[in-house]
Design an enzyme around this catalytic site. Structure first.
Site, PDB file in Angstrom:
ATOM      1  NE  ARG A   1      -3.699   0.445   2.340  1.00 21.42           N
ATOM      2  CZ  ARG A   1      -3.758   1.333   3.343  1.00 21.42           C
ATOM      3  NH1 ARG A   1      -3.140   1.101   4.476  1.00 21.42           N
ATOM      4  NH2 ARG A   1      -4.439   2.444   3.198  1.00 21.42           N
TER       5      ARG A   1
ATOM      6  CE  LYS B   1       0.827  -5.309   6.533  1.00 20.63           C
ATOM      7  NZ  LYS B   1       0.718  -3.985   5.943  1.00 20.63           N
TER       8      LYS B   1
ATOM      9  NE  ARG C   1      -3.025  -0.554  22.033  1.00 19.87           N
ATOM     10  CZ  ARG C   1      -3.598  -1.732  21.682  1.00 19.87           C
ATOM     11  NH1 ARG C   1      -3.101  -2.866  22.077  1.00 19.87           N
ATOM     12  NH2 ARG C   1      -4.658  -1.726  20.907  1.00 19.87           N
TER      13      ARG C   1
END
Ligand code: BTN
Length: 262
Positions: free
Chosen positions: A61, A124, A259
């Site tokens: 992306r 991921k 976070r």
């Protein structure tokens, strides 16, 4: 090493699962990019699948590259021609279909980061790149998926966020072909659901997987950074952030958890 893919078996399994519009899956040991292969195809790309074990110009992306060592992961693209106009809802739908399939295989703790990164414990596991082209007056979509099965440490240089793979999650012996078939089946059914019933049920399912609901995230756009609390998704799948007492709907670009950066 997992066995290579058998396109005829994949097609047969899809038929058995009630999917009749995905046809003639093609497998390549090496290709520039499975997305580009479909985008450059003559004729309609609806229902075509390109599976590969290596990409020389794999795309991620936001113009990033996507690296994967040969045979180590699961990479494929599916062509889809929507009956209506293109919508960003499909991007969210793909994340839900992937998360469903992974959960079906017993992988626990699968979550989604907007719009469709698959995360496990903040790391991921899979990424999605959706691209489009126009043929005549018809918009056509390519849905490209990269799932980390046995990510190689040499690929690390290319990964800008913490990653995980199925081997690390305890699924070292996983056979990629049934996993691919399950993802394609789920994707096909979710796309049919979108066409028949609209986005609302998919939107609700997406929110059940969302890992950053209510948290502060940063959003980069046009060289600026905005920080806001995530309120959820609007009706069309844009991410709603609350910032300075206002609601902002984010429909492109990248959001990052504060976070994760802490
Ligand atoms: C992301 O940046 O998270 C999206 C990664 C998408 C990678 C897949 S691998 C198969 C398909 N072909 C490509 O060139 N990219 C996608």
């Amino acid at each position: 090493m997992n066995p290579q893919f058998k396109p005829q078996q994949i097609e047969k399994a899809l038929r058995e699962n009630g999917v009749d519009w995905i046809r003639r899956p093609e497998y390549f040991e090496s290709i520039a990019s499975s997305n580009d292969y479909l985008l450059e195809m003559q004729g309609s790309l609806h229902g075509h699948v390109c599976i590969c074990d290596y990409q020389t110009r794999g795309k991620g992306r936001l113009g990033k590259q996507w690296f994967s060592s040969a045979g180590a992961n699961l990479m494929f693209s599916l062509g889809w021609v929507p009956s209506g106009p293109l919508s960003s809802e499909i991007s969210l739908l793909v994340g839900v279909a992937l998360a469903d399939a992974l959960r079906e295989f017993g992988i626990e703790g699968v979550g989604l980061k907007w719009p469709n990164d698959i995360l496990v414990a903040g790391h991921k596991l899979a990424g999605v790149l959706i691209e489009s082209r126009t043929r005549g007056s018809q918009a056509e979509l390519v849905i490209g998926i990269g799932l980390n099965v046995r990510h190689q440490s040499g690929d690390l240089k290319a990964v800008e966020q913490p990653w995980t793979d199925l081997a690390k999650l305890g699924f070292e012996e996983i056979d990629r072909q049934p996993m691919l078939t399950a993802i394609l089946t789920g994707l096909a059914h979710r796309l049919e659901q979108l066409e028949m019933d609209g986005f609302e049920a998919i939107r609700r399912d997406w929110l059940t997987y969302h890992v950053y609901q209510g948290e502060n995230m940063s959003y980069q756009y046009q060289g600026k950074t905005l920080v806001g609390r995530v309120l959820g998704l609007d009706k069309g799948g844009a991410l709603l952030l609350e910032t300075g007492g206002q609601q902002v709907a984010v429909s492109s670009g990248e959001v990052n958890s504060l976070r994760a950066q802490a």
